[in-house]
Design a protein around this motif. Structure first.
Motif, PDB file in Angstrom:
ATOM      1  N   MET A  90      56.706  25.981  30.134  1.00 23.48           N
ATOM      2  CA  MET A  90      56.616  27.441  30.089  1.00 23.48           C
ATOM      3  C   MET A  90      56.717  27.988  31.503  1.00 23.48           C
ATOM      4  O   MET A  90      56.009  27.545  32.407  1.00 23.48           O
ATOM      5  N   ASN A  91      57.608  28.943  31.700  1.00 17.79           N
ATOM      6  CA  ASN A  91      57.830  29.547  33.016  1.00 17.79           C
ATOM      7  C   ASN A  91      56.882  30.716  33.200  1.00 17.79           C
ATOM      8  O   ASN A  91      57.106  31.806  32.674  1.00 17.79           O
ATOM      9  N   ILE A  92      55.826  30.504  33.957  1.00 17.95           N
ATOM     10  CA  ILE A  92      54.805  31.527  34.165  1.00 17.95           C
ATOM     11  C   ILE A  92      55.048  32.221  35.492  1.00 17.95           C
ATOM     12  O   ILE A  92      55.113  31.569  36.542  1.00 17.95           O
ATOM     13  N   THR A  93      55.210  33.545  35.465  1.00 19.74           N
ATOM     14  CA  THR A  93      55.315  34.289  36.720  1.00 19.74           C
ATOM     15  C   THR A  93      53.912  34.493  37.290  1.00 19.74           C
ATOM     16  O   THR A  93      52.944  34.656  36.549  1.00 19.74           O
ATOM     17  N   ILE A  94      53.817  34.481  38.600  1.00 14.06           N
ATOM     18  CA  ILE A  94      52.518  34.602  39.271  1.00 14.06           C
ATOM     19  C   ILE A  94      52.550  35.750  40.260  1.00 14.06           C
ATOM     20  O   ILE A  94      53.407  35.794  41.152  1.00 14.06           O
ATOM     21  N   GLN A  95      51.626  36.671  40.084  1.00 17.05           N
ATOM     22  CA  GLN A  95      51.420  37.769  41.032  1.00 17.05           C
ATOM     23  C   GLN A  95      50.049  37.574  41.658  1.00 17.05           C
ATOM     24  O   GLN A  95      49.024  37.751  41.004  1.00 17.05           O
ATOM     25  N   LYS A  96      50.018  37.222  42.921  1.00 19.62           N
ATOM     26  CA  LYS A  96      48.751  36.906  43.563  1.00 19.62           C
ATOM     27  C   LYS A  96      47.952  38.167  43.890  1.00 19.62           C
ATOM     28  O   LYS A  96      48.514  39.228  44.191  1.00 19.62           O
ATOM     29  N   ASN A  97      46.645  38.023  43.817  1.00 21.54           N
ATOM     30  CA  ASN A  97      45.744  39.125  44.110  1.00 21.54           C
ATOM     31  C   ASN A  97      45.763  39.402  45.619  1.00 21.54           C
ATOM     32  O   ASN A  97      45.455  38.519  46.419  1.00 21.54           O
ATOM     33  N   PRO A  98      46.119  40.640  46.027  1.00 27.36           N
ATOM     34  CA  PRO A  98      46.168  40.938  47.466  1.00 27.36           C
ATOM     35  C   PRO A  98      44.788  41.081  48.098  1.00 27.36           C
ATOM     36  O   PRO A  98      44.672  41.096  49.330  1.00 27.36           O
ATOM     37  N   ASN A  99      43.759  41.188  47.264  1.00 30.85           N
ATOM     38  CA  ASN A  99      42.401  41.343  47.772  1.00 30.85           C
ATOM     39  C   ASN A  99      41.486  40.293  47.142  1.00 30.85           C
ATOM     40  O   ASN A  99      40.615  40.623  46.324  1.00 30.85           O
ATOM     41  N   PRO A 100      41.671  39.032  47.511  1.00 32.71           N
ATOM     42  CA  PRO A 100      40.873  37.970  46.887  1.00 32.71           C
ATOM     43  C   PRO A 100      39.400  38.093  47.223  1.00 32.71           C
ATOM     44  O   PRO A 100      39.019  38.553  48.306  1.00 32.71           O
ATOM     45  N   GLY A 101      38.579  37.690  46.250  1.00 30.75           N
ATOM     46  CA  GLY A 101      37.142  37.711  46.462  1.00 30.75           C
ATOM     47  C   GLY A 101      36.633  36.361  46.923  1.00 30.75           C
ATOM     48  O   GLY A 101      37.417  35.472  47.271  1.00 30.75           O
ATOM     49  N   THR A 102      35.329  36.207  46.932  1.00 28.44           N
ATOM     50  CA  THR A 102      34.718  34.948  47.356  1.00 28.44           C
ATOM     51  C   THR A 102      33.685  34.508  46.321  1.00 28.44           C
ATOM     52  O   THR A 102      33.068  35.339  45.645  1.00 28.44           O
ATOM     53  N   LEU A 103      33.501  33.230  46.233  1.00 27.34           N
ATOM     54  CA  LEU A 103      32.539  32.655  45.302  1.00 27.34           C
ATOM     55  C   LEU A 103      31.113  32.989  45.737  1.00 27.34           C
ATOM     56  O   LEU A 103      30.713  32.692  46.856  1.00 27.34           O
ATOM     57  N   PRO A 104      30.318  33.619  44.862  1.00 31.35           N
ATOM     58  CA  PRO A 104      28.928  33.935  45.219  1.00 31.35           C
ATOM     59  C   PRO A 104      28.092  32.662  45.388  1.00 31.35           C
ATOM     60  O   PRO A 104      28.468  31.590  44.891  1.00 31.35           O
ATOM     61  N   PRO A 105      26.949  32.747  46.038  1.00 33.06           N
ATOM     62  CA  PRO A 105      26.051  31.592  46.150  1.00 33.06           C
ATOM     63  C   PRO A 105      25.644  31.097  44.768  1.00 33.06           C
ATOM     64  O   PRO A 105      25.495  31.886  43.821  1.00 33.06           O
ATOM     65  N   ALA A 106      25.448  29.799  44.648  1.00 34.54           N
ATOM     66  CA  ALA A 106      25.149  29.184  43.352  1.00 34.54           C
ATOM     67  C   ALA A 106      23.921  29.794  42.692  1.00 34.54           C
ATOM     68  O   ALA A 106      23.887  29.969  41.470  1.00 34.54           O
ATOM     69  N   ASN A 107      22.920  30.136  43.497  1.00 31.58           N
ATOM     70  CA  ASN A 107      21.681  30.656  42.904  1.00 31.58           C
ATOM     71  C   ASN A 107      21.802  32.097  42.424  1.00 31.58           C
ATOM     72  O   ASN A 107      20.858  32.649  41.864  1.00 31.58           O
ATOM     73  N   GLN A 108      22.952  32.710  42.620  1.00 29.77           N
ATOM     74  CA  GLN A 108      23.170  34.081  42.162  1.00 29.77           C
ATOM     75  C   GLN A 108      24.129  34.166  40.972  1.00 29.77           C
ATOM     76  O   GLN A 108      24.352  35.258  40.437  1.00 29.77           O
TER      77      GLN A 108
END
Length: 354
Positions: free
Chosen positions: A1-19
């Motif tokens: 399957m040919n999946i087009t990808i549009q990347k997020n221009p404003n990537p977030g970050t993984l929160p701390p595990a305890n949150q």
């Protein structure tokens, strides 16, 4: 399957595990694919995570034409990203689609979409003990017209959420209340499908139980209200006088993948497991006699959730002194060990994404 990808221009970050909690945060991207009767499934794409635009007349909003799955991705000690029996989820998703009249997916294409999405957002897969990346594939009707009708337009979507433990106290025994008013499902209904309506129908009873201090409810069959079916939103198992019993699949009980894995593990260990109808009276009598050794719920989110107290019509029955049982602990350790790549996968259950 040919999946087009549009990347997020404003990537977030993984929160701390305890949150993390459960289902509170979402990754940078999501997968979408459209269906029409003329084109079939088409336009597979990965796009930045964000709101969906739907007509107020969309069939899903009026007739509940929706099904979903629950899966997880795990980060191994070698930094590999793993899925657990994902082909089983794709097969069950299609069974759910068939039950509510949604178009079925090519299971290989659906799994390929999930793999590509997880690989793109692999930085969101947490590594702390007990954490994982929850995967929510779902299919819903998007026909923008009223009147009950055959579904002609649909959307397949996948979103990802880094999560901690499903229960805030982790692997601790919970108290459950036998539900004697509402029923979750009946044979011939949608109980075997993983559709939103089943869960909506459970909320009132869950709220009643919570108001009385119980974590979840124990569902009985919808006809006689005599036989045990599920615990909350999970399958349920009992160890009675050395033997494990679990409600048999009868059309109103979800075909749990964790349920199946637990049964296969216990059989591999040489244990006897019975899948049959279990009367609530049998469970209560075993509790009174002291032969109800352990009771637990199983599901993707919590894996294993020990039951320490069963409440029915004003009487509480304490199970295993409200402690985690030996078998419950063994199942949890073995399953999570395989899922996180810390124990050998002798069953071929693990799928390596990257």
């Amino acid at each position: 399957m040919n999946i087009t990808i549009q990347k997020n221009p404003n990537p977030g970050t993984l929160p701390p595990a305890n949150q993390l909690g459960f289902g509170n945060y979402f990754t940078d991207h999501m997968f979408l694919m459209d269906y029409s009767r003329e084109k079939g499934w088409h336009d597979p794409r990965i796009v930045p995570y964000g709101p969906l635009t739907l007509s107020p007349a969309s069939a899903v909003l009026h007739y509940g034409s929706e099904v979903f799955e629950g899966m997880k991705a795990y980060r191994s000690p070698e930094n590999k990203i793993l899925l657990f029996r994902p082909w089983e989820n794709m097969a069950r998703l299609n069974k759910s689609c068939a039950r509510v009249g949604l178009p079925e997916l090519n299971p290989e294409d659906a799994l390929d979409a999930i793999r590509q999405l997880v690989e793109l957002d692999r930085d969101w897969v947490p590594s702390a003990e007990g954490t994982s990346l929850y995967i929510r594939p779902f299919v819903f009707a998007a026909d923008a017209k009223l009147g009950l009708h055959t579904i002609e337009e649909a959307i397949f979507a996948v979103i990802l959420s880094p999560v901690g433990s499903y229960f805030k106290d982790g692997l601790q025994p919970v108290s459950i209340m036998v539900e004697t008013e509402d029923v979750r499902a009946v044979r011939g209904g949608t109980g075997e499908a993983k559709c939103g309506g089943n869960y909506a129908a459970s909320l009132r009873a869950g709220d009643r139980a919570a108001s009385l201090g119980f974590s979840q409810v124990l569902w009985l069959d919808g006809i006689e209200q005599k036989y045990v079916e599920e615990g909350g939103a999970m399958n349920i198992m009992f160890k009675i006088d050395g033997k494990v019993v679990t409600p048999m699949l009868n059309g109103s009980i979800l075909r749990g993948i964790t349920r199946r894995s637990c049964i296969e593990l216990m059989q591999h260990w040489g244990m006897e497991v019975e899948e049959r109808r279990i009367a609530l009276d049998e469970v209560i009598e075993a509790a009174k006699a002291g032969t109800l050794e352990e009771a637990w719920c199983v599901g993707t989110a919590a894996v294993v959730s020990p039951i320490g107290e069963l409440y029915h019509k004003g009487t509480s029955y304490v199970i295993n002194n409200n402690q985690i049982g030996e078998l419950e602990r063994k199942l949890y350790d073995e399953l999570t060990g395989i899922q996180w790549g810390k124990r050998p996968d002798t069953f071929g259950w693990v799928d390596v994404v990257c």
